[in-house]
Design a protein around this motif. Structure first.
Motif, PDB file in Angstrom:
ATOM      1  N   ALA A  28       0.914  -1.268  -0.030  1.00 24.55           N
ATOM      2  CA  ALA A  28      -0.014   0.072   0.208  1.00 24.55           C
ATOM      3  C   ALA A  28       0.863   1.280   0.231  1.00 24.55           C
ATOM      4  O   ALA A  28       2.004   1.165   0.320  1.00 24.55           O
ATOM      5  N   TRP A  29       0.307   2.307  -0.457  1.00 26.65           N
ATOM      6  CA  TRP A  29       1.127   3.553  -0.572  1.00 26.65           C
ATOM      7  C   TRP A  29       1.397   3.745   0.828  1.00 26.65           C
ATOM      8  O   TRP A  29       0.442   3.891   1.951  1.00 26.65           O
ATOM      9  N   GLY A  30       2.601   4.358   1.053  1.00 27.50           N
ATOM     10  CA  GLY A  30       2.991   4.775   2.571  1.00 27.50           C
ATOM     11  C   GLY A  30       3.953   3.866   3.476  1.00 27.50           C
ATOM     12  O   GLY A  30       4.316   4.142   4.468  1.00 27.50           O
ATOM     13  N   PRO A  65       3.065  13.410   6.954  1.00 28.55           N
ATOM     14  CA  PRO A  65       2.759  13.853   5.345  1.00 28.55           C
ATOM     15  C   PRO A  65       1.810  12.690   4.486  1.00 28.55           C
ATOM     16  O   PRO A  65       2.358  12.191   3.591  1.00 28.55           O
ATOM     17  N   LYS A  66       0.719  12.922   5.044  1.00 32.34           N
ATOM     18  CA  LYS A  66      -0.526  11.794   4.380  1.00 32.34           C
ATOM     19  C   LYS A  66      -1.645  12.483   4.499  1.00 32.34           C
ATOM     20  O   LYS A  66      -2.126  13.332   5.212  1.00 32.34           O
ATOM     21  N   TRP A  67      -2.634  12.190   3.176  1.00 37.53           N
ATOM     22  CA  TRP A  67      -3.844  12.839   3.087  1.00 37.53           C
ATOM     23  C   TRP A  67      -4.662  12.338   4.443  1.00 37.53           C
ATOM     24  O   TRP A  67      -5.610  13.120   4.961  1.00 37.53           O
ATOM     25  N   GLU A  68      -4.282  11.269   4.848  1.00 46.43           N
ATOM     26  CA  GLU A  68      -5.185  10.582   6.133  1.00 46.43           C
ATOM     27  C   GLU A  68      -4.942  11.360   7.436  1.00 46.43           C
ATOM     28  O   GLU A  68      -5.710  11.279   8.231  1.00 46.43           O
ATOM     29  N   ASP A  69      -3.789  12.108   7.437  1.00 47.42           N
ATOM     30  CA  ASP A  69      -3.656  12.732   8.645  1.00 47.42           C
ATOM     31  C   ASP A  69      -4.568  13.874   8.916  1.00 47.42           C
ATOM     32  O   ASP A  69      -4.817  14.533   8.066  1.00 47.42           O
ATOM     33  N   GLY A  96      -4.752  20.725   0.961  1.00 45.01           N
ATOM     34  CA  GLY A  96      -4.225  20.392  -0.183  1.00 45.01           C
ATOM     35  C   GLY A  96      -2.770  21.042  -0.692  1.00 45.01           C
ATOM     36  O   GLY A  96      -2.173  21.231   0.426  1.00 45.01           O
ATOM     37  N   LYS A  97      -2.526  21.324  -1.705  1.00 40.42           N
ATOM     38  CA  LYS A  97      -0.724  21.484  -1.994  1.00 40.42           C
ATOM     39  C   LYS A  97      -0.781  22.605  -3.017  1.00 40.42           C
ATOM     40  O   LYS A  97      -1.386  22.595  -4.247  1.00 40.42           O
ATOM     41  N   TRP A  98       0.231  23.354  -2.956  1.00 39.47           N
ATOM     42  CA  TRP A  98       0.695  24.269  -3.988  1.00 39.47           C
ATOM     43  C   TRP A  98       2.052  23.495  -4.501  1.00 39.47           C
ATOM     44  O   TRP A  98       2.696  22.910  -3.660  1.00 39.47           O
ATOM     45  N   VAL A 100      11.661  13.646  -6.459  1.00 37.40           N
ATOM     46  CA  VAL A 100      12.458  13.456  -7.591  1.00 37.40           C
ATOM     47  C   VAL A 100      11.766  12.213  -8.423  1.00 37.40           C
ATOM     48  O   VAL A 100      11.462  11.213  -7.925  1.00 37.40           O
ATOM     49  N   ARG A 101      11.667  12.884  -9.686  1.00 35.95           N
ATOM     50  CA  ARG A 101      10.863  11.953 -10.314  1.00 35.95           C
ATOM     51  C   ARG A 101      11.361  11.909 -11.953  1.00 35.95           C
ATOM     52  O   ARG A 101      12.151  13.072 -12.180  1.00 35.95           O
ATOM     53  N   PRO A 102      11.522  10.689 -12.682  1.00 37.02           N
ATOM     54  CA  PRO A 102      11.990  10.713 -13.872  1.00 37.02           C
ATOM     55  C   PRO A 102      11.661  11.653 -14.949  1.00 37.02           C
ATOM     56  O   PRO A 102      12.315  12.273 -15.537  1.00 37.02           O
ATOM     57  N   ASP A 122      11.198  16.641 -11.628  1.00 35.51           N
ATOM     58  CA  ASP A 122      11.033  16.966 -10.103  1.00 35.51           C
ATOM     59  C   ASP A 122      10.163  17.992  -9.782  1.00 35.51           C
ATOM     60  O   ASP A 122       9.682  18.796 -10.385  1.00 35.51           O
ATOM     61  N   LYS A 123       9.571  17.821  -8.490  1.00 35.99           N
ATOM     62  CA  LYS A 123       8.672  18.911  -8.020  1.00 35.99           C
ATOM     63  C   LYS A 123       8.853  19.120  -6.514  1.00 35.99           C
ATOM     64  O   LYS A 123       9.545  18.382  -5.920  1.00 35.99           O
ATOM     65  N   LEU A 124       8.159  20.439  -6.210  1.00 34.89           N
ATOM     66  CA  LEU A 124       8.177  20.890  -4.834  1.00 34.89           C
ATOM     67  C   LEU A 124       6.854  21.005  -4.522  1.00 34.89           C
ATOM     68  O   LEU A 124       6.027  21.782  -5.286  1.00 34.89           O
ATOM     69  N   GLU A 138      -9.156  10.976  -7.975  1.00 38.16           N
ATOM     70  CA  GLU A 138      -8.786  10.966  -9.328  1.00 38.16           C
ATOM     71  C   GLU A 138      -7.396  11.231  -9.445  1.00 38.16           C
ATOM     72  O   GLU A 138      -6.683  12.003  -8.677  1.00 38.16           O
ATOM     73  N   ARG A 139      -6.684  10.538 -10.491  1.00 43.59           N
ATOM     74  CA  ARG A 139      -4.981  10.632 -10.220  1.00 43.59           C
ATOM     75  C   ARG A 139      -4.600  11.797 -10.864  1.00 43.59           C
ATOM     76  O   ARG A 139      -3.800  12.186 -10.401  1.00 43.59           O
ATOM     77  N   THR A 140      -5.411  12.430 -11.817  1.00 42.02           N
ATOM     78  CA  THR A 140      -4.952  13.885 -12.041  1.00 42.02           C
ATOM     79  C   THR A 140      -6.079  14.731 -11.625  1.00 42.02           C
ATOM     80  O   THR A 140      -7.024  15.043 -12.103  1.00 42.02           O
TER      81      THR A 140
END
Ligand code: MGP
Length: 197
Positions: free
Chosen positions: A43-45, A88-92, A99-101, A140-142, A145-147, A188-190
């Motif tokens: 599972a994720w996490g 750092p989880k949606w479930e917290d 949400g996130k910027w 870090v993603r192929p 990358d993002k913040l 949704e994924r996106t």
């Protein structure tokens, strides 16, 4: 306080023997998630790890210098700096209605710089709405990358816009930044873009 964070770094070698450590307003925790070798069906996490909690400027610089630079991360791994007590989880519970910027980063040095500026602003309590912030994630993603800066009350547009504008100033970017609700990401994924600055 951000400038105090930087000044303390510059003078630490001279006065660590005589002076007390510089206490932060609150405790912060560094986390690490290495999803580069995911276990089948996990599972994720499951690879998310809480690493260090600290509350002084000196500890922060030591941890940052030794470990927490995104350019040291393998692909598909994340570093997080969150307020102590918030996962750092949606479930917290503190993140559940948040949400996130997000801002993409095309170069490694750029990600390191934006990450460091954000860390200093957070521990230095630079945001007017500091209580509305949960933490920051460097990914870090192929592909790219993002913040991402996680906040608490996604539905409060005025607060999110104010945080988004301030963050843009701090990391000195002109590109468009987008805000997603965790609730949408869950479905949704996106996730759709709710706000932009
Ligand atoms: P992500 O890592 O936030 O997006 O979520 P990214 O980085 O764009 O995607 P990646 O494939 O490049 O890593 C990716 C997926 O991880 C989501 O669609 C969820 O399935 C899962 N996920 C991410 N987060 C932050 C959470 C979370 O907090 N809780 C749960 N349950 N799943 C999550």
């Amino acid at each position: 306080m951000a400038s105090e964070v930087a000044i303390v770094a510059a003078t630490a070698s001279e006065d660590t023997v005589t002076k007390q450590p510089h206490k932060l307003e609150r405790k912060w925790t560094f986390w690490f998630d290495n999803q580069s070798k995911p276990k089948q069906g996990a599972a994720w996490g499951t690879s998310l790890r809480k690493l260090y909690t600290f509350d002084t400027v000196e500890e922060f610089w030591c941890l940052y210098d030794q470990i927490f630079r995104p350019s040291k991360l393998p692909a598909n791994a994340d570093f997080h700096l969150f307020k102590a007590g918030i996962e750092p989880k949606w479930e917290d519970p503190e993140c559940a209605n948040g949400g996130k910027w997000s801002i993409p980063s095309s170069r490694k040095t750029n990600l390191d710089n934006m990450w460091l500026e954000t860390l200093m602003a957070l521990i230095g309590e630079q945001f007017d709405e500091a209580d509305e912030i949960c933490g920051v994630v460097a990914s870090v993603r192929p592909r790219q990358d993002k913040l991402a800066l996680w906040t608490k009350t996604a539905a409060n547009e005025a607060v999110q816009m104010s945080i988004g504008r301030k963050w843009k100033e701090i990391i000195d970017v002109t590109d468009k930044m987008t805000y997603n609700f965790h609730d949408d990401s869950r479905r949704e994924r996106t996730a759709k873009v709710r706000y932009t600055v």
